[in-house]
Design an enzyme around this catalytic site. Structure first.
Site, PDB file in Angstrom:
ATOM      1  CG  ASP A   1      -8.399  -5.362  11.838  1.00  0.00           C
ATOM      2  OD1 ASP A   1      -8.298  -5.197  13.072  1.00  0.00           O
ATOM      3  OD2 ASP A   1      -8.291  -4.435  11.009  1.00  0.00           O
TER       4      ASP A   1
ATOM      5  NE  ARG B   1      -2.356  -5.218   8.820  1.00  0.00           N
ATOM      6  CZ  ARG B   1      -1.397  -5.149   9.760  1.00  0.00           C
ATOM      7  NH1 ARG B   1      -1.042  -3.994  10.259  1.00  0.00           N
ATOM      8  NH2 ARG B   1      -0.820  -6.246  10.195  1.00  0.00           N
TER       9      ARG B   1
ATOM     10  CB  SER C   1      -6.142   2.255   6.471  1.00  0.00           C
ATOM     11  OG  SER C   1      -6.453   2.550   7.804  1.00  0.00           O
TER      12      SER C   1
ATOM     13  CG  HIS D   1      -6.128  -3.283   5.016  1.00  0.00           C
ATOM     14  ND1 HIS D   1      -5.595  -2.146   4.434  1.00  0.00           N
ATOM     15  CD2 HIS D   1      -5.965  -3.127   6.338  1.00  0.00           C
ATOM     16  CE1 HIS D   1      -5.132  -1.352   5.373  1.00  0.00           C
ATOM     17  NE2 HIS D   1      -5.326  -1.920   6.548  1.00  0.00           N
TER      18      HIS D   1
ATOM     19  CG  PHE E   1     -15.159  -2.711   3.466  1.00  0.00           C
ATOM     20  CD1 PHE E   1     -15.976  -3.677   4.041  1.00  0.00           C
ATOM     21  CD2 PHE E   1     -14.120  -2.191   4.222  1.00  0.00           C
ATOM     22  CE1 PHE E   1     -15.757  -4.096   5.353  1.00  0.00           C
ATOM     23  CE2 PHE E   1     -13.902  -2.610   5.523  1.00  0.00           C
ATOM     24  CZ  PHE E   1     -14.717  -3.562   6.097  1.00  0.00           C
TER      25      PHE E   1
ATOM     26  CD  GLU F   1     -17.648   0.847   2.385  1.00  0.00           C
ATOM     27  OE1 GLU F   1     -18.894   0.691   2.463  1.00  0.00           O
ATOM     28  OE2 GLU F   1     -16.942   1.027   3.402  1.00  0.00           O
TER      29      GLU F   1
ATOM     30  NE  ARG G   1      -0.720  -0.480   4.912  1.00  0.00           N
ATOM     31  CZ  ARG G   1      -1.146  -0.128   6.116  1.00  0.00           C
ATOM     32  NH1 ARG G   1      -2.187   0.649   6.254  1.00  0.00           N
ATOM     33  NH2 ARG G   1      -0.529  -0.567   7.199  1.00  0.00           N
TER      34      ARG G   1
END
Lengths: 279, 317
Positions: free
Chosen positions: B119, B169, B39, B111, B85, B60, B12
Protein backbone atom coordinates in the site's frame (compact mmCIF):
# COMPACT_ATOMS: atom_id res chain seq x y z
CA UNK A 1 -45.27 19.99 29.14
CA UNK A 2 -43.12 21.56 31.82
CA UNK A 3 -44.34 24.71 33.51
CA UNK A 4 -42.60 27.71 32.06
CA UNK A 5 -40.86 30.21 34.30
CA UNK A 6 -42.04 33.81 34.35
CA UNK A 7 -40.77 35.48 31.20
CA UNK A 8 -39.86 38.77 32.92
CA UNK A 9 -37.81 36.77 35.42
CA UNK A 10 -35.94 35.12 32.54
CA UNK A 11 -35.41 38.41 30.74
CA UNK A 12 -33.96 39.92 33.92
CA UNK A 13 -31.80 36.85 34.37
CA UNK A 14 -30.46 37.28 30.83
CA UNK A 15 -29.46 40.86 31.59
CA UNK A 16 -27.83 39.88 34.89
CA UNK A 17 -25.87 37.20 33.05
CA UNK A 18 -24.76 39.70 30.42
CA UNK A 19 -23.53 42.02 33.16
CA UNK A 20 -21.56 39.17 34.74
CA UNK A 21 -20.05 38.23 31.37
CA UNK A 22 -18.83 41.79 30.83
CA UNK A 23 -17.41 42.03 34.34
CA UNK A 24 -15.68 38.66 34.01
CA UNK A 25 -14.12 39.55 30.69
CA UNK A 26 -13.04 42.99 31.85
CA UNK A 27 -11.36 41.54 34.93
CA UNK A 28 -9.74 38.82 32.85
CA UNK A 29 -8.47 41.37 30.35
CA UNK A 30 -9.04 38.98 27.45
CA UNK A 31 -11.67 36.63 26.06
CA UNK A 32 -14.52 36.42 23.60
CA UNK A 33 -17.18 39.06 24.14
CA UNK A 34 -19.33 38.98 21.00
CA UNK A 35 -20.04 35.25 20.85
CA UNK A 36 -20.68 35.06 24.60
CA UNK A 37 -23.31 37.78 24.49
CA UNK A 38 -25.09 36.22 21.51
CA UNK A 39 -25.89 32.93 23.28
CA UNK A 40 -27.29 34.24 26.56
CA UNK A 41 -30.99 33.63 25.82
CA UNK A 42 -30.19 30.21 24.32
CA UNK A 43 -28.53 29.20 27.61
CA UNK A 44 -31.05 30.88 29.92
CA UNK A 45 -34.02 29.19 28.24
CA UNK A 46 -32.21 25.83 28.36
CA UNK A 47 -30.95 25.98 31.94
CA UNK A 48 -34.01 27.68 33.48
CA UNK A 49 -36.62 25.73 31.56
CA UNK A 50 -35.64 22.77 29.46
CA UNK A 51 -32.68 20.91 30.90
CA UNK A 52 -33.27 18.21 33.48
CA UNK A 53 -30.38 19.02 35.80
CA UNK A 54 -29.39 19.21 39.42
CA UNK A 55 -26.74 21.80 40.33
CA UNK A 56 -26.32 20.16 43.75
CA UNK A 57 -25.55 16.82 42.14
CA UNK A 58 -23.96 17.84 38.82
CA UNK A 59 -22.90 14.30 37.88
CA UNK A 60 -26.38 12.83 38.35
CA UNK A 61 -26.54 10.18 35.58
CA UNK A 62 -30.13 11.02 34.65
CA UNK A 63 -29.37 14.63 33.77
CA UNK A 64 -29.76 16.06 30.30
CA UNK A 65 -26.42 17.02 28.79
CA UNK A 66 -25.50 20.42 27.42
CA UNK A 67 -22.30 20.58 25.38
CA UNK A 68 -20.76 23.91 24.47
CA UNK A 69 -18.96 23.08 21.26
CA UNK A 70 -18.12 26.73 20.61
CA UNK A 71 -15.93 26.71 23.70
CA UNK A 72 -14.73 30.29 23.34
CA UNK A 73 -18.18 31.46 24.50
CA UNK A 74 -17.59 29.89 27.92
CA UNK A 75 -18.00 33.16 29.88
CA UNK A 76 -21.74 32.87 29.14
CA UNK A 77 -21.82 29.23 30.25
CA UNK A 78 -19.84 29.95 33.42
CA UNK A 79 -22.16 32.83 34.34
CA UNK A 80 -25.28 30.71 33.82
CA UNK A 81 -23.81 27.81 35.81
CA UNK A 82 -22.94 30.16 38.68
CA UNK A 83 -26.42 31.67 38.67
CA UNK A 84 -27.89 28.17 38.72
CA UNK A 85 -25.77 27.35 41.77
CA UNK A 86 -23.26 24.90 40.29
CA UNK A 87 -20.47 26.89 41.95
CA UNK A 88 -20.19 30.18 43.88
CA UNK A 89 -20.69 33.30 41.77
CA UNK A 90 -17.47 34.77 43.19
CA UNK A 91 -15.54 32.20 41.17
CA UNK A 92 -16.57 34.05 38.01
CA UNK A 93 -14.05 36.78 38.75
CA UNK A 94 -11.20 34.26 38.49
CA UNK A 95 -11.82 33.63 34.78
CA UNK A 96 -8.60 32.94 32.86
CA UNK A 97 -6.45 33.40 35.98
CA UNK A 98 -3.73 30.93 36.96
CA UNK A 99 -5.18 28.22 39.16
CA UNK A 100 -8.81 28.95 38.27
CA UNK A 101 -11.07 26.10 37.12
CA UNK A 102 -12.63 28.71 34.83
CA UNK A 103 -10.16 28.14 32.02
CA UNK A 104 -10.04 30.35 28.94
CA UNK A 105 -11.85 27.53 27.17
CA UNK A 106 -13.93 25.01 29.15
CA UNK A 107 -12.24 22.12 30.86
CA UNK A 108 -13.96 19.05 32.20
CA UNK A 109 -13.86 19.09 35.99
CA UNK A 110 -15.70 22.33 36.70
CA UNK A 111 -19.19 21.48 38.00
CA UNK A 112 -21.71 21.64 35.16
CA UNK A 113 -19.13 21.54 32.36
CA UNK A 114 -19.76 18.37 30.33
CA UNK A 115 -16.83 18.51 27.90
CA UNK A 116 -13.53 20.23 27.34
CA UNK A 117 -13.83 22.28 24.18
CA UNK A 118 -12.19 25.11 22.35
CA UNK A 119 -10.77 23.40 19.31
CA UNK A 120 -13.78 23.94 17.09
CA UNK A 121 -15.90 21.30 15.43
CA UNK A 122 -15.53 18.55 18.02
CA UNK A 123 -18.61 18.89 20.24
CA UNK A 124 -21.23 17.38 17.98
CA UNK A 125 -19.33 14.10 17.61
CA UNK A 126 -19.09 13.85 21.39
CA UNK A 127 -22.80 14.63 21.65
CA UNK A 128 -23.49 11.77 19.23
CA UNK A 129 -21.46 9.42 21.41
CA UNK A 130 -23.41 10.46 24.50
CA UNK A 131 -26.73 10.08 22.68
CA UNK A 132 -25.77 6.63 21.32
CA UNK A 133 -24.58 5.40 24.73
CA UNK A 134 -27.75 6.73 26.38
CA UNK A 135 -29.86 4.87 23.87
CA UNK A 136 -27.84 1.68 24.40
CA UNK A 137 -28.51 1.92 28.14
CA UNK A 138 -32.16 2.88 27.73
CA UNK A 139 -31.46 6.18 29.47
CA UNK A 140 -34.15 8.71 28.54
CA UNK A 141 -31.94 11.76 28.58
CA UNK A 142 -31.64 14.48 25.96
CA UNK A 143 -28.41 15.88 24.61
CA UNK A 144 -28.00 19.50 23.50
CA UNK A 145 -25.00 20.79 21.61
CA UNK A 146 -24.38 24.45 20.83
CA UNK A 147 -22.27 25.31 17.80
CA UNK A 148 -21.18 28.57 16.28
CA UNK A 149 -22.08 29.42 12.70
CA UNK A 150 -18.40 30.01 11.91
CA UNK A 151 -17.73 26.65 13.52
CA UNK A 152 -19.71 24.94 10.79
CA UNK A 153 -16.71 25.65 8.52
CA UNK A 154 -15.16 22.63 10.25
CA UNK A 155 -15.55 19.42 8.28
CA UNK A 156 -15.98 17.34 11.42
CA UNK A 157 -19.30 19.08 12.07
CA UNK A 158 -20.66 17.56 8.88
CA UNK A 159 -19.16 14.15 9.58
CA UNK A 160 -21.03 14.28 12.88
CA UNK A 161 -24.18 15.57 11.20
CA UNK A 162 -24.15 12.47 8.96
CA UNK A 163 -23.60 10.18 11.93
CA UNK A 164 -26.48 11.66 13.91
CA UNK A 165 -28.94 11.23 11.08
CA UNK A 166 -27.62 7.77 10.18
CA UNK A 167 -28.27 6.62 13.74
CA UNK A 168 -31.57 8.55 13.90
CA UNK A 169 -30.56 10.30 17.11
CA UNK A 170 -33.83 11.92 18.10
CA UNK A 171 -32.52 12.36 21.65
CA UNK A 172 -30.08 14.91 20.24
CA UNK A 173 -30.72 18.58 19.55
CA UNK A 174 -28.05 20.78 18.00
CA UNK A 175 -28.31 24.55 18.20
CA UNK A 176 -26.46 26.87 15.85
CA UNK A 177 -25.72 30.34 17.17
CA UNK A 178 -26.36 32.06 13.85
CA UNK A 179 -24.79 35.43 14.62
CA UNK A 180 -23.35 35.77 11.13
CA UNK A 181 -19.89 36.85 12.22
CA UNK A 182 -16.66 35.00 12.76
CA UNK A 183 -13.18 36.17 13.70
CA UNK A 184 -12.14 37.22 10.18
CA UNK A 185 -15.40 38.99 9.33
CA UNK A 186 -18.90 38.25 8.11
CA UNK A 187 -19.42 34.50 7.66
CA UNK A 188 -20.76 35.04 4.18
CA UNK A 189 -17.51 36.78 3.22
CA UNK A 190 -15.07 34.48 5.04
CA UNK A 191 -16.59 31.28 3.69
CA UNK A 192 -20.23 31.55 2.80
CA UNK A 193 -22.22 28.97 4.78
CA UNK A 194 -25.00 29.41 2.22
CA UNK A 195 -28.42 28.21 3.24
CA UNK A 196 -27.77 26.51 6.57
CA UNK A 197 -31.35 25.24 6.77
CA UNK A 198 -31.03 23.38 3.47
CA UNK A 199 -27.61 22.08 4.40
CA UNK A 200 -28.83 20.48 7.63
CA UNK A 201 -32.01 19.21 5.96
CA UNK A 202 -29.99 17.55 3.23
CA UNK A 203 -27.99 15.82 5.96
CA UNK A 204 -31.23 14.28 7.23
CA UNK A 205 -31.98 16.62 10.11
CA UNK A 206 -35.21 18.36 10.94
CA UNK A 207 -34.56 22.08 11.12
CA UNK A 208 -36.23 24.74 13.23
CA UNK A 209 -35.49 28.42 12.82
CA UNK A 210 -35.99 30.72 15.74
CA UNK A 211 -35.21 34.21 16.99
CA UNK A 212 -32.31 33.38 19.27
CA UNK A 213 -33.07 36.23 21.65
CA UNK A 214 -36.80 35.44 22.04
CA UNK A 215 -36.97 33.34 25.19
CA UNK A 216 -40.54 32.19 24.57
CA UNK A 217 -39.73 31.14 21.00
CA UNK A 218 -36.62 29.31 22.16
CA UNK A 219 -38.60 27.36 24.75
CA UNK A 220 -41.16 26.52 22.05
CA UNK A 221 -38.39 25.26 19.79
CA UNK A 222 -36.89 22.98 22.48
CA UNK A 223 -40.34 21.49 23.14
CA UNK A 224 -40.97 21.08 19.44
CA UNK A 225 -37.56 19.41 18.91
CA UNK A 226 -38.30 16.89 21.65
CA UNK A 227 -41.44 15.76 19.84
CA UNK A 228 -39.69 15.08 16.54
CA UNK A 229 -38.93 11.37 16.36
CA UNK A 230 -36.71 9.32 14.09
CA UNK A 231 -34.12 11.99 13.34
CA UNK A 232 -32.07 14.64 15.07
CA UNK A 233 -33.16 18.27 15.18
CA UNK A 234 -31.12 21.40 14.75
CA UNK A 235 -32.34 24.77 15.92
CA UNK A 236 -30.88 27.61 13.90
CA UNK A 237 -31.02 30.47 16.35
CA UNK A 238 -30.93 33.83 14.64
CA UNK A 239 -28.81 35.99 16.91
CA UNK A 240 -26.91 39.24 17.07
CA UNK A 241 -23.25 39.00 17.95
CA UNK A 242 -22.58 41.19 20.98
CA UNK A 243 -26.29 41.36 21.75
CA UNK A 244 -27.39 43.79 24.46
CA UNK A 245 -24.62 46.36 24.20
CA UNK A 246 -25.07 48.94 21.43
CA UNK A 247 -21.40 49.50 20.66
CA UNK A 248 -20.54 45.80 20.67
CA UNK A 249 -23.44 44.50 18.59
CA UNK A 250 -22.54 43.29 15.10
CA UNK A 251 -18.95 44.45 15.37
CA UNK A 252 -16.45 41.92 14.12
CA UNK A 253 -13.65 43.45 16.17
CA UNK A 254 -15.47 42.39 19.34
CA UNK A 255 -15.06 38.68 18.54
CA UNK A 256 -11.98 38.02 20.59
CA UNK A 257 -11.38 40.99 22.85
CA UNK A 258 -12.50 41.96 26.33
CA UNK A 259 -13.94 45.38 27.25
CA UNK A 260 -11.68 47.92 28.86
CA UNK A 261 -12.80 49.29 32.23
CA UNK A 262 -14.52 52.39 30.77
CA UNK A 263 -16.17 50.35 28.03
CA UNK A 264 -17.44 47.91 30.62
CA UNK A 265 -18.94 50.72 32.69
CA UNK A 266 -20.68 52.15 29.64
CA UNK A 267 -22.03 48.70 28.75
CA UNK A 268 -23.25 48.08 32.29
CA UNK A 269 -25.11 51.40 32.20
CA UNK A 270 -26.94 50.28 29.07
CA UNK A 271 -27.83 46.95 30.66
CA UNK A 272 -29.00 48.62 33.89
CA UNK A 273 -31.21 50.84 31.80
CA UNK A 274 -32.67 47.75 30.14
CA UNK A 275 -33.29 46.23 33.57
CA UNK A 276 -35.12 49.38 34.72
CA UNK A 277 -37.35 49.24 31.65
CA UNK A 278 -38.29 45.65 32.49
CA UNK A 279 -39.20 46.59 36.06
CA UNK B 1 14.87 -20.13 16.20
CA UNK B 2 14.01 -19.31 12.60
CA UNK B 3 10.81 -17.90 11.15
CA UNK B 4 10.02 -21.24 9.52
CA UNK B 5 9.74 -22.92 12.92
CA UNK B 6 7.42 -20.27 14.34
CA UNK B 7 3.74 -19.69 13.82
CA UNK B 8 3.12 -16.57 11.78
CA UNK B 9 0.12 -14.50 12.93
CA UNK B 10 -0.60 -10.78 12.51
CA UNK B 11 -0.82 -8.90 15.80
CA UNK B 12 -4.18 -7.48 14.69
CA UNK B 13 -5.57 -11.02 15.01
CA UNK B 14 -4.59 -11.09 18.66
CA UNK B 15 -6.37 -7.77 19.07
CA UNK B 16 -9.49 -9.15 17.38
CA UNK B 17 -9.55 -12.16 19.69
CA UNK B 18 -8.99 -9.92 22.69
CA UNK B 19 -11.94 -7.75 21.68
CA UNK B 20 -14.30 -10.72 21.51
CA UNK B 21 -13.11 -11.94 24.90
CA UNK B 22 -13.66 -8.48 26.37
CA UNK B 23 -17.10 -8.31 24.78
CA UNK B 24 -18.10 -11.47 26.62
CA UNK B 25 -16.68 -10.30 29.94
CA UNK B 26 -17.84 -6.70 30.00
CA UNK B 27 -21.04 -5.32 28.51
CA UNK B 28 -19.64 -1.78 28.67
CA UNK B 29 -17.11 -2.58 25.96
CA UNK B 30 -18.19 -1.08 22.64
CA UNK B 31 -16.35 -1.00 19.33
CA UNK B 32 -16.25 1.74 16.71
CA UNK B 33 -14.79 1.49 13.25
CA UNK B 34 -14.08 3.98 10.47
CA UNK B 35 -14.92 1.76 7.50
CA UNK B 36 -12.01 -0.63 8.11
CA UNK B 37 -13.95 -3.19 10.07
CA UNK B 38 -12.50 -6.35 8.53
CA UNK B 39 -8.96 -5.02 8.26
CA UNK B 40 -8.81 -3.97 11.90
CA UNK B 41 -10.51 -7.21 13.05
CA UNK B 42 -13.27 -5.14 14.63
CA UNK B 43 -15.49 -7.36 12.48
CA UNK B 44 -14.91 -10.27 14.85
CA UNK B 45 -16.51 -8.26 17.66
CA UNK B 46 -19.27 -6.99 15.36
CA UNK B 47 -20.25 -10.56 14.49
CA UNK B 48 -20.65 -11.51 18.17
CA UNK B 49 -22.06 -8.24 19.51
CA UNK B 50 -23.73 -6.33 16.68
CA UNK B 51 -25.62 -4.06 19.10
CA UNK B 52 -22.38 -2.80 20.59
CA UNK B 53 -20.67 -2.14 17.28
CA UNK B 54 -20.84 1.29 15.63
CA UNK B 55 -19.70 2.03 12.10
CA UNK B 56 -18.82 5.68 11.55
CA UNK B 57 -17.90 5.57 7.89
CA UNK B 58 -14.69 7.11 6.57
CA UNK B 59 -14.65 9.74 9.31
CA UNK B 60 -11.88 9.22 11.83
CA UNK B 61 -12.20 12.61 13.51
CA UNK B 62 -15.90 11.99 14.09
CA UNK B 63 -15.22 8.45 15.28
CA UNK B 64 -12.81 9.52 18.02
CA UNK B 65 -15.19 12.25 19.18
CA UNK B 66 -18.07 9.77 19.25
CA UNK B 67 -15.89 7.35 21.23
CA UNK B 68 -15.11 10.16 23.70
CA UNK B 69 -18.83 10.80 24.20
CA UNK B 70 -19.45 7.13 24.84
CA UNK B 71 -16.58 7.05 27.34
CA UNK B 72 -18.13 10.00 29.20
CA UNK B 73 -21.20 7.79 29.61
CA UNK B 74 -19.21 4.97 31.20
CA UNK B 75 -18.57 2.86 28.11
CA UNK B 76 -15.16 1.44 27.25
CA UNK B 77 -14.93 2.23 23.54
CA UNK B 78 -12.32 0.66 21.29
CA UNK B 79 -12.03 2.88 18.22
CA UNK B 80 -10.37 1.10 15.32
CA UNK B 81 -8.70 2.29 12.15
CA UNK B 82 -5.29 2.27 10.50
CA UNK B 83 -2.49 3.82 12.54
CA UNK B 84 -1.91 6.70 10.12
CA UNK B 85 -5.55 7.79 10.21
CA UNK B 86 -5.79 7.42 13.98
CA UNK B 87 -2.57 9.05 15.13
CA UNK B 88 -2.20 11.59 12.35
CA UNK B 89 -5.50 12.55 10.84
CA UNK B 90 -7.40 12.67 14.10
CA UNK B 91 -4.54 13.89 16.29
CA UNK B 92 -6.26 17.03 17.53
CA UNK B 93 -9.46 15.10 18.26
CA UNK B 94 -7.41 12.61 20.27
CA UNK B 95 -5.63 15.50 22.00
CA UNK B 96 -8.69 17.56 22.97
CA UNK B 97 -11.67 15.21 22.98
CA UNK B 98 -9.81 12.22 24.45
CA UNK B 99 -6.49 12.94 26.20
CA UNK B 100 -7.38 16.37 27.65
CA UNK B 101 -10.58 14.89 29.09
CA UNK B 102 -8.77 11.69 30.11
CA UNK B 103 -11.59 9.91 28.30
CA UNK B 104 -11.49 6.15 28.67
CA UNK B 105 -11.05 5.49 24.95
CA UNK B 106 -8.87 2.72 23.56
CA UNK B 107 -7.38 3.49 20.16
CA UNK B 108 -6.51 0.54 17.97
CA UNK B 109 -4.15 1.62 15.21
CA UNK B 110 -3.60 -1.37 12.97
CA UNK B 111 -1.32 -1.41 9.91
CA UNK B 112 1.52 0.17 11.83
CA UNK B 113 4.95 0.32 10.23
CA UNK B 114 6.38 -0.57 6.84
CA UNK B 115 5.21 -4.18 7.15
CA UNK B 116 1.90 -2.87 5.72
CA UNK B 117 3.76 -3.51 2.49
CA UNK B 118 2.48 -2.74 -1.01
CA UNK B 119 0.00 0.00 0.00
CA UNK B 120 2.98 2.30 0.36
CA UNK B 121 3.77 5.47 2.28
CA UNK B 122 0.26 6.88 2.81
CA UNK B 123 -0.78 3.72 4.63
CA UNK B 124 2.43 2.90 6.47
CA UNK B 125 2.28 4.56 9.86
CA UNK B 126 5.81 5.43 10.98
CA UNK B 127 5.06 8.19 13.47
CA UNK B 128 2.40 6.95 15.90
CA UNK B 129 4.65 6.28 18.88
CA UNK B 130 5.96 9.86 18.67
CA UNK B 131 2.58 11.47 18.01
CA UNK B 132 0.82 9.60 20.78
CA UNK B 133 3.44 9.56 23.51
CA UNK B 134 3.76 13.34 23.56
CA UNK B 135 0.15 13.59 24.73
CA UNK B 136 -0.36 13.77 28.51
CA UNK B 137 -2.54 10.95 29.91
CA UNK B 138 -1.85 8.69 26.91
CA UNK B 139 -0.53 5.15 27.25
CA UNK B 140 1.18 3.65 24.18
CA UNK B 141 1.62 -0.09 23.70
CA UNK B 142 3.36 -1.91 20.83
CA UNK B 143 2.84 -5.67 21.20
CA UNK B 144 5.55 -7.93 19.80
CA UNK B 145 3.21 -10.66 18.54
CA UNK B 146 -0.41 -11.80 18.39
CA UNK B 147 -0.39 -13.37 21.85
CA UNK B 148 0.97 -10.20 23.40
CA UNK B 149 -1.52 -8.15 21.38
CA UNK B 150 -4.40 -10.09 22.92
CA UNK B 151 -2.99 -9.55 26.41
CA UNK B 152 -2.44 -5.85 25.70
CA UNK B 153 -6.05 -5.52 24.56
CA UNK B 154 -7.36 -7.08 27.76
CA UNK B 155 -4.98 -5.03 29.91
CA UNK B 156 -5.88 -1.80 28.09
CA UNK B 157 -9.50 -2.22 29.14
CA UNK B 158 -8.41 -2.25 32.80
CA UNK B 159 -6.64 1.12 32.54
CA UNK B 160 -8.79 4.18 33.27
CA UNK B 161 -7.81 6.55 30.49
CA UNK B 162 -6.72 6.58 26.88
CA UNK B 163 -4.55 3.80 25.49
CA UNK B 164 -3.06 3.56 22.00
CA UNK B 165 -2.40 0.04 20.69
CA UNK B 166 -0.03 -0.19 17.74
CA UNK B 167 -0.82 -3.30 15.73
CA UNK B 168 0.50 -4.84 12.55
CA UNK B 169 -1.09 -6.07 9.35
CA UNK B 170 1.35 -8.70 8.17
CA UNK B 171 1.79 -12.13 9.73
CA UNK B 172 4.68 -12.05 12.18
CA UNK B 173 6.41 -14.70 14.26
CA UNK B 174 4.68 -15.69 17.49
CA UNK B 175 7.51 -15.51 20.01
CA UNK B 176 5.70 -15.31 23.36
CA UNK B 177 3.59 -17.88 25.18
CA UNK B 178 0.18 -17.57 26.78
CA UNK B 179 1.70 -18.09 30.22
CA UNK B 180 4.37 -15.37 29.84
CA UNK B 181 4.05 -12.42 32.19
CA UNK B 182 2.72 -9.23 30.61
CA UNK B 183 1.88 -5.96 32.22
CA UNK B 184 1.54 -2.59 30.50
CA UNK B 185 4.39 -0.36 31.63
CA UNK B 186 6.65 -3.22 32.75
CA UNK B 187 9.33 -4.20 30.25
CA UNK B 188 10.13 -7.87 29.70
CA UNK B 189 13.76 -8.95 29.81
CA UNK B 190 14.01 -11.75 27.26
CA UNK B 191 17.73 -12.43 27.52
CA UNK B 192 20.24 -11.37 30.07
CA UNK B 193 23.67 -10.04 29.23
CA UNK B 194 26.19 -7.51 30.46
CA UNK B 195 27.87 -6.24 27.29
CA UNK B 196 25.06 -4.04 25.99
CA UNK B 197 21.27 -3.76 25.99
CA UNK B 198 19.04 -4.03 22.96
CA UNK B 199 15.58 -2.51 23.40
CA UNK B 200 12.93 -3.38 20.84
CA UNK B 201 9.18 -3.30 20.31
CA UNK B 202 6.75 -4.89 17.86
CA UNK B 203 8.16 -7.27 15.28
CA UNK B 204 11.63 -5.84 15.91
CA UNK B 205 11.76 -7.91 19.10
CA UNK B 206 12.02 -11.02 16.93
CA UNK B 207 14.60 -9.44 14.62
CA UNK B 208 16.58 -8.47 17.71
CA UNK B 209 16.47 -12.05 19.00
CA UNK B 210 18.13 -13.14 15.77
CA UNK B 211 20.70 -10.37 16.20
CA UNK B 212 21.42 -11.61 19.74
CA UNK B 213 22.07 -15.10 18.34
CA UNK B 214 24.64 -13.69 15.91
CA UNK B 215 26.29 -11.60 18.61
CA UNK B 216 26.46 -14.54 20.98
CA UNK B 217 28.34 -16.59 18.40
CA UNK B 218 30.87 -13.76 18.34
CA UNK B 219 31.16 -13.77 22.11
CA UNK B 220 28.99 -10.74 22.81
CA UNK B 221 26.31 -11.17 25.47
CA UNK B 222 23.50 -8.72 24.85
CA UNK B 223 20.61 -8.07 27.19
CA UNK B 224 17.40 -8.07 25.15
CA UNK B 225 14.41 -6.14 26.44
CA UNK B 226 10.93 -6.25 24.96
CA UNK B 227 9.92 -2.63 25.43
CA UNK B 228 6.26 -3.16 24.57
CA UNK B 229 5.20 0.03 26.38
CA UNK B 230 6.86 3.18 25.03
CA UNK B 231 4.66 5.10 27.47
CA UNK B 232 4.68 5.04 30.44
CA UNK B 233 8.25 3.92 29.87
CA UNK B 234 9.79 1.50 32.35
CA UNK B 235 12.43 3.86 33.78
CA UNK B 236 13.79 1.46 36.36
CA UNK B 237 14.59 -1.21 33.80
CA UNK B 238 16.30 1.35 31.55
CA UNK B 239 18.41 2.86 34.33
CA UNK B 240 19.39 -0.56 35.65
CA UNK B 241 20.42 -1.60 32.14
CA UNK B 242 22.43 1.61 31.75
CA UNK B 243 24.38 0.85 34.92
CA UNK B 244 24.85 -2.84 34.26
CA UNK B 245 25.52 -2.92 30.51
CA UNK B 246 26.73 0.59 29.66
CA UNK B 247 25.61 0.66 26.00
CA UNK B 248 22.23 0.79 24.28
CA UNK B 249 20.72 -0.10 20.91
CA UNK B 250 17.05 0.62 20.25
CA UNK B 251 15.16 -1.06 17.43
CA UNK B 252 11.78 0.01 16.12
CA UNK B 253 9.73 -0.25 12.94
CA UNK B 254 9.09 3.45 13.26
CA UNK B 255 10.83 6.77 12.77
CA UNK B 256 13.68 7.25 15.22
CA UNK B 257 12.50 10.84 15.74
CA UNK B 258 10.48 10.76 18.92
CA UNK B 259 9.88 7.03 18.91
CA UNK B 260 10.91 4.22 21.25
CA UNK B 261 14.61 5.06 20.99
CA UNK B 262 13.94 8.69 21.86
CA UNK B 263 11.81 7.66 24.85
CA UNK B 264 14.65 5.49 26.15
CA UNK B 265 17.27 8.17 25.45
CA UNK B 266 15.22 10.75 27.37
CA UNK B 267 15.43 8.55 30.45
CA UNK B 268 19.06 7.52 30.07
CA UNK B 269 20.36 11.00 29.22
CA UNK B 270 18.86 12.39 32.41
CA UNK B 271 19.76 9.49 34.71
CA UNK B 272 22.82 7.61 33.53
CA UNK B 273 24.02 8.47 30.07
CA UNK B 274 25.41 5.65 27.92
CA UNK B 275 26.44 5.41 24.23
CA UNK B 276 23.43 4.61 22.10
CA UNK B 277 22.45 3.78 18.52
CA UNK B 278 18.92 3.86 17.18
CA UNK B 279 17.86 1.40 14.51
CA UNK B 280 14.67 2.56 12.83
CA UNK B 281 13.37 4.65 9.97
CA UNK B 282 15.74 7.55 9.32
CA UNK B 283 13.73 10.63 8.32
CA UNK B 284 12.00 8.88 5.42
CA UNK B 285 8.52 8.01 4.20
CA UNK B 286 7.67 4.42 3.41
CA UNK B 287 7.50 2.89 -0.06
CA UNK B 288 5.63 0.02 -1.69
CA UNK B 289 7.11 -3.45 -1.48
CA UNK B 290 6.69 -6.73 0.36
CA UNK B 291 7.32 -6.56 4.12
CA UNK B 292 10.51 -8.63 3.99
CA UNK B 293 11.89 -6.52 1.14
CA UNK B 294 11.07 -3.36 3.07
CA UNK B 295 12.79 -4.52 6.25
CA UNK B 296 15.87 -5.04 4.11
CA UNK B 297 15.41 -1.71 2.26
CA UNK B 298 15.10 0.31 5.46
CA UNK B 299 17.79 -1.62 7.32
CA UNK B 300 15.55 -3.21 9.93
CA UNK B 301 17.42 -6.50 9.90
CA UNK B 302 19.40 -8.59 12.38
CA UNK B 303 22.54 -7.71 10.41
CA UNK B 304 22.01 -3.96 10.89
CA UNK B 305 21.20 -4.47 14.57
CA UNK B 306 24.50 -6.36 14.95
CA UNK B 307 26.39 -3.51 13.26
CA UNK B 308 24.74 -0.99 15.62
CA UNK B 309 25.63 -3.21 18.59
CA UNK B 310 29.28 -3.33 17.58
CA UNK B 311 29.35 0.44 17.16
CA UNK B 312 28.06 1.07 20.68
CA UNK B 313 30.52 -1.46 22.03
CA UNK B 314 33.31 0.57 20.41
CA UNK B 315 31.86 3.81 21.78
CA UNK B 316 31.68 2.26 25.23
CA UNK B 317 35.44 1.62 25.34
Amino acid sequence: MEKRPDIIYLQKKAIEIRKDILNMLTLAGSGHTGGSLSIVEILVSLYYYKLKNDPVNPSWPGRDRFLLSKGHACPALYAVLAHKGYFPRDMLWTLRKLGSPLQGHPQLGLAGVEISSGSLGQGLSIANGIALAARLDGLGIRVYCLLGDGETNEGQVWEAAMTASHYKLDNLCAIVDYNKLQIDGFCCEVKDPGDLKHKWESFGWSVLKVDGHDLQALMDSYDCAEKIKGRPTVIIADTVKGKGVSFIENKVEWHGIAPKKEECEKALQELDEALRKLA
Amino acid sequence: MSASELKMVPSRDGFGRGLVKLGKENKDVVVLSADLTDSTRAAWFKKEFPDRFFGLGVAEQDMFGTAAGMALMGKIPFACTFGVFASGRAWDQIRVSIAYMNANVKIAGTHGGISVGPDGATHQALEEISLMRILPKMTVVVPCDAIEAQKATLEAAKIKGPVYLRLGRAPMPVITKEEDFFRIGKANILRDGKDLTIFACGQMVYESMLACDILEKEGVKARLINMHTPKPIDRDTIIKAAHETGAFVSVEEHTIAGGLGSAIAEVAAQAHSVPMKMVGIQNKFGVSGEPEELFEYFGLTPKKIVIAAKEVLRMKK
